[in-house]
Design a protein around this motif. Structure first.
Motif, PDB file in Angstrom:
ATOM      1  N   LEU A  28     101.533  22.887 -10.538  1.00  0.00           N
ATOM      2  CA  LEU A  28     101.523  24.149  -9.796  1.00  0.00           C
ATOM      3  C   LEU A  28     100.960  25.262 -10.684  1.00  0.00           C
ATOM      4  N   TRP A  72     101.521  17.779  -2.033  1.00  0.00           N
ATOM      5  CA  TRP A  72     102.190  17.541  -3.319  1.00  0.00           C
ATOM      6  C   TRP A  72     102.847  16.164  -3.302  1.00  0.00           C
ATOM      7  N   PHE A 111      97.346  22.491  -8.041  1.00  0.00           N
ATOM      8  CA  PHE A 111      97.629  23.174  -6.780  1.00  0.00           C
ATOM      9  C   PHE A 111      97.611  24.661  -7.109  1.00  0.00           C
ATOM     10  N   PRO A 160     100.993  16.199  -9.776  1.00  0.00           N
ATOM     11  CA  PRO A 160     100.642  17.522  -9.286  1.00  0.00           C
ATOM     12  C   PRO A 160     101.104  18.596 -10.269  1.00  0.00           C
TER      13      PRO A 160
END
Length: 181
Positions: A38, A26, A10, A36
């Motif tokens: 970040l 997410w 992401f 996921p």
């Protein structure tokens, strides 16, 4: 649909991501068994999300984009918000990261204003997609076939591209994203 064993990046900036466009996809990845991650453009260790123009929650970043390798992920999600993609498209590392997914045919999902980053990465020419309505001229000028639909899955390019217009489209977006990834 299962994303078991798949890592999904992401990509966001330290400030300006639309919170619901980060959190709902997410959660969809987690619920499908995926991991996921970040990835933040810049060297910040946290991300300030927004609920439209009001500050939302703060999220801890997993790593900066200049340390993230496209080969380590099975797909990419580009959440929206106005500021997030506008800042990402000004970051050479972020644009190169997005372009890397496109160039090797890995799936990318973008919602709301996020296709701005796809334009900067040269990823929309000849592709059918949607976005927040104010981006339609930018996308058409970059060679995209822009349509006003809640979700579009384009499989005619190097890799699948999933796009949606706005937070109201999140149920369709997360379903198509999970199926495509």
């Amino acid at each position: 649909m299962s994303l078991a064993g798949k890592k999904i990046a992401f990509l966001v900036t330290p400030e300006g991501v639309e919170q619901v466009e980060l959190t709902e996809p997410w959660q969809a990845v987690e619920q499908a068994g995926g991991q996921p991650v970040l990835v933040v453009g810049g060297d910040a260790q946290s991300v300030q999300a927004f609920n439209h123009l009001d500050k939302g929650d703060v999220f801890e970043a997993d790593l900066p984009v200049d340390r993230a390798g496209v080969e380590d992920y099975d797909g990419l999600v580009l959440p929206g918000g106005v500021a997030n993609p506008d800042l990402l498209r000004q970051s050479p590392d972020a644009v190169a990261f997005v372009k890397g997914f496109i160039d090797i045919g890995k799936p990318v999902a973008a919602i709301c204003h996020a296709p701005w980053t796809l334009v900067e990465a040269g990823a929309v020419q000849g592709r059918r997609l949607t976005s927040w309505p104010s981006l339609q001229t930018d996308l058409r000028n970059a060679g995209a076939d822009w349509v006003d639909e809640e979700v579009v899955v384009d499989t005619h390019g190097a890799g699948p591209l999933v796009t949606s217009r706005k937070p109201d489209d999140l149920p369709a977006f997360t379903k198509a994203m999970a199926e495509t990834f």
